[in-house]
Design a protein around this motif. Structure first.
Motif, PDB file in Angstrom:
ATOM      1  N   LEU A 283       0.825  -1.204   0.000  1.00 49.90           N
ATOM      2  CA  LEU A 283       0.000   0.000   0.000  1.00 49.90           C
ATOM      3  C   LEU A 283       0.862   1.258   0.000  1.00 49.90           C
ATOM      4  N   LYS A 284       0.324   2.335  -0.577  1.00 50.79           N
ATOM      5  CA  LYS A 284       0.998   3.618  -0.524  1.00 50.79           C
ATOM      6  C   LYS A 284       0.872   4.191   0.882  1.00 50.79           C
ATOM      7  N   GLU A 285       1.646   5.261   1.130  1.00 48.74           N
ATOM      8  CA  GLU A 285       1.650   5.837   2.467  1.00 48.74           C
ATOM      9  C   GLU A 285       0.281   6.419   2.836  1.00 48.74           C
ATOM     10  N   ASP A 286      -0.371   7.118   1.878  1.00 48.13           N
ATOM     11  CA  ASP A 286      -1.689   7.682   2.200  1.00 48.13           C
ATOM     12  C   ASP A 286      -2.739   6.590   2.366  1.00 48.13           C
ATOM     13  N   GLU A 287      -2.539   5.442   1.699  1.00 49.90           N
ATOM     14  CA  GLU A 287      -3.496   4.345   1.844  1.00 49.90           C
ATOM     15  C   GLU A 287      -3.361   3.639   3.191  1.00 49.90           C
ATOM     16  N   LYS A 288      -2.274   3.906   3.921  1.00 51.30           N
ATOM     17  CA  LYS A 288      -2.105   3.358   5.260  1.00 51.30           C
ATOM     18  C   LYS A 288      -2.626   4.309   6.335  1.00 51.30           C
ATOM     19  N   ASN A 289      -3.250   5.388   5.917  1.00 51.86           N
ATOM     20  CA  ASN A 289      -3.783   6.381   6.846  1.00 51.86           C
ATOM     21  C   ASN A 289      -5.269   6.100   7.093  1.00 51.86           C
ATOM     22  N   PRO A 290      -5.668   5.775   8.334  1.00 53.03           N
ATOM     23  CA  PRO A 290      -7.097   5.476   8.588  1.00 53.03           C
ATOM     24  C   PRO A 290      -8.017   6.630   8.224  1.00 53.03           C
ATOM     25  N   GLU A 291      -7.562   7.881   8.427  1.00 58.82           N
ATOM     26  CA  GLU A 291      -8.409   9.028   8.091  1.00 58.82           C
ATOM     27  C   GLU A 291      -8.646   9.103   6.595  1.00 58.82           C
ATOM     28  N   TRP A 292      -7.584   8.819   5.811  1.00 62.53           N
ATOM     29  CA  TRP A 292      -7.745   8.818   4.354  1.00 62.53           C
ATOM     30  C   TRP A 292      -8.710   7.713   3.916  1.00 62.53           C
ATOM     31  N   LEU A 293      -8.584   6.528   4.532  1.00 64.85           N
ATOM     32  CA  LEU A 293      -9.484   5.419   4.203  1.00 64.85           C
ATOM     33  C   LEU A 293     -10.916   5.731   4.622  1.00 64.85           C
ATOM     34  N   LYS A 294     -11.074   6.445   5.748  1.00 66.13           N
ATOM     35  CA  LYS A 294     -12.429   6.817   6.185  1.00 66.13           C
ATOM     36  C   LYS A 294     -13.080   7.764   5.167  1.00 66.13           C
ATOM     37  N   GLU A 295     -12.319   8.750   4.705  1.00 64.20           N
ATOM     38  CA  GLU A 295     -12.861   9.676   3.700  1.00 64.20           C
ATOM     39  C   GLU A 295     -13.198   8.942   2.403  1.00 64.20           C
ATOM     40  N   LYS A 296     -12.347   7.978   2.035  1.00 71.05           N
ATOM     41  CA  LYS A 296     -12.626   7.188   0.819  1.00 71.05           C
ATOM     42  C   LYS A 296     -13.911   6.384   0.998  1.00 71.05           C
ATOM     43  N   GLY A 297     -14.081   5.767   2.178  1.00 71.37           N
ATOM     44  CA  GLY A 297     -15.318   5.029   2.456  1.00 71.37           C
ATOM     45  C   GLY A 297     -16.534   5.932   2.409  1.00 71.37           C
ATOM     46  N   ASN A 298     -16.416   7.168   2.915  1.00 67.75           N
ATOM     47  CA  ASN A 298     -17.536   8.103   2.888  1.00 67.75           C
ATOM     48  C   ASN A 298     -17.924   8.451   1.456  1.00 67.75           C
ATOM     49  N   LYS A 299     -16.918   8.623   0.581  1.00 67.17           N
ATOM     50  CA  LYS A 299     -17.220   8.928  -0.829  1.00 67.17           C
ATOM     51  C   LYS A 299     -17.899   7.744  -1.506  1.00 67.17           C
ATOM     52  N   LEU A 300     -17.436   6.534  -1.229  1.00 70.83           N
ATOM     53  CA  LEU A 300     -18.067   5.341  -1.817  1.00 70.83           C
ATOM     54  C   LEU A 300     -19.491   5.178  -1.293  1.00 70.83           C
ATOM     55  N   PHE A 301     -19.720   5.505  -0.025  1.00 69.67           N
ATOM     56  CA  PHE A 301     -21.080   5.438   0.528  1.00 69.67           C
ATOM     57  C   PHE A 301     -21.994   6.431  -0.182  1.00 69.67           C
ATOM     58  N   ALA A 302     -21.464   7.610  -0.486  1.00 69.99           N
ATOM     59  CA  ALA A 302     -22.273   8.630  -1.164  1.00 69.99           C
ATOM     60  C   ALA A 302     -22.673   8.183  -2.567  1.00 69.99           C
ATOM     61  N   THR A 303     -21.830   7.339  -3.210  1.00 69.93           N
ATOM     62  CA  THR A 303     -22.163   6.820  -4.543  1.00 69.93           C
ATOM     63  C   THR A 303     -22.929   5.505  -4.484  1.00 69.93           C
TER      64      THR A 303
END
Length: 420
Positions: A283-303
């Protein structure tokens, strides 16, 4: 051996033959009729009637009517001519056998053709039905895609409009700030002019005094020099920084110990990173960040891609299992997918982490109670669901939506509303 029937009667026109055959007390159900274009047979044991027709008939359109112990045949001729007799004359037994066999073969061929035609028609009907269903499904799919596209365009326009409003608001703030700075500069310039004018007056007075006492020593000259007003100091801004307070609660209402404990837990949660798992190596460094993953999950939930959102939250939880919002958001995804027991588990875990109860986590606790209560109600556990909704109302008593839902659950429990 059957008895041959000879007491029949018949009449004809150029296009049809009318044959009347008595049944002689035999039950109608026992009569068996067989007809081809050259042969007619009626078997009603112990009697038998057969006729080797004078000329071909249209057996498909010919009719037979049974009633009143009589069978009446209406045989339509293929050629419009008058017959000399009903049956051919001079037919020997061999010829009769040939006609019989030929008639049976013709009947079998017609039956086979009819069966094949019926099967072909059935296949055509099925093919037509399948085409119609595919067309309907295609229209429905296109309709759904058009709706999605329209919603996407609408959302894009709304986002652009919001961005434009934000830009205009920022522009107004900038203009107001510049105007305020110009006014301050103008005031400073006016004050400087006043000070310069005052200094000029003082200097002029000092010169006049020096002229009068030019030939004698002035004992006050030193004092006059001391009383001269110095030049104005340069203008500047002094910035004062106050220690920020994390919680906006008034001191008399503050729970200092609980607030400090909550802040300490949040700080510890942010530090509790688990990046030593082997599958995280790629994984990339930003992909190991829980906050980044949380924001990604929120965007996927919105779609509405709930499964992908759950995967993002799962990975974030494996990295750091002390962040309550990850469980709270994953519970929302499970609710959408009707994974009700998992939604209850994640909501309970979020409530466990959202301690102590302070103002900063009140909104998250209210959402956790509502989501767990919704899952209980969908499992028809209305009493447990009502308890969670009442807990949410204690946190946010003015929430009208939660109030209405709680009232509906009470009505269901009291039996005044059907379960749905």
């Amino acid at each position: 051996m059957p008895l041959l029937v000879s007491n029949y009667s018949w009449q004809q026109t150029k296009t049809a033959v009318f044959l009347s055959l008595p049944l002689r007390g035999v039950c109608v159900r026992d009569a068996d009729v067989f007809c081809t274009e050259n042969y007619l047979k009626v078997n009603f044991p112990p009697f038998l009637f057969e006729a080797f027709l004078y000329a071909p008939i249209d057996d498909a359109s010919s009719k037979a009517k049974i009633g009143n112990d009589t069978i009446v045949f209406t045989l339509y001729k293929k050629e419009a001519v008058m017959w000399e007799t009903l049956s051919m004359s001079g037919v020997d037994k061999k010829m009769m056998q040939i006609i019989r066999e030929k008639s049976i073969l013709q009947a079998q061929e017609k039956a086979k053709e009819a069966t094949e035609a019926k099967a072909t028609a059935k296949r055509e009907d099925q093919k037509y039905t399948l085409n119609v269903m595919m067309q309907i499904e295609e229209e429905e799919r296109k309709k759904i895609e058009d709706m999605k596209e329209n919603e996407r365009i609408k959302a894009t326009k709304e986002l652009e409009a919001w961005k434009e409003c934000q830009r205009k608001a920022e522009e107004r703030k900038r203009i107001q700030k510049e105007e305020k700075l110009r006014q301050q500069e103008k005031q400073i310039d006016e004050e400087r002019k006043k000070l310069r004018h005052k200094n000029l007056i003082k200097n002029s007075t000092s010169k006049n005094l020096a002229t009068k006492g030019r030939n004698s020593e002035n004992i006050f000259s030193g004092k006059l020099k001391e009383d001269c007003i110095p030049a104005p100091r340069s203008v500047g801004n002094i910035k004062i920084n106050f220690t920020p307070r994390v919680f906006p609660t008034a001191l008399r209402e503050s729970k200092v110990a609980e607030e400090e404990e909550w802040l300490h837990k949040q700080a510890e949660a942010r530090k509790a990173m688990n990046t030593d798992i082997p599958e995280f190596c790629d994984l990339k460094e930003d992909e190991k960040n829980p906050e980044w993953l949380k924001e990604k999950g929120n965007k996927l939930f919105a779609t509405e891609d709930y499964l992908a959102a759950i995967n993002a939250y799962n990975l974030a939880i494996r990295l750091n299992n002390k962040i309550p919002l990850l469980y709270l958001n994953r519970a929302a995804c499970h609710l959408k997918l009707k994974n009700l027991h998992k939604a209850i588990e994640d909501s309970s875990k979020a409530l466990e982490l959202l301690t102590p109860h302070v103002a900063d986590n009140a909104n998250a606790r209210m959402k956790a109670h509502v989501r767990r209560g919704t899952a209980f109600c969908q499992l028809e556990l209305y009493v447990e669901g009502l308890q969670d909704y009442e807990a949410a109302l204690k946190i946010d008593p003015a929430n009208k939506i939660v109030q209405n839902d709680a009232e509906k659950i009470r009505n269901i429990i009291q039996g005044t509303e059907l379960k749905s």
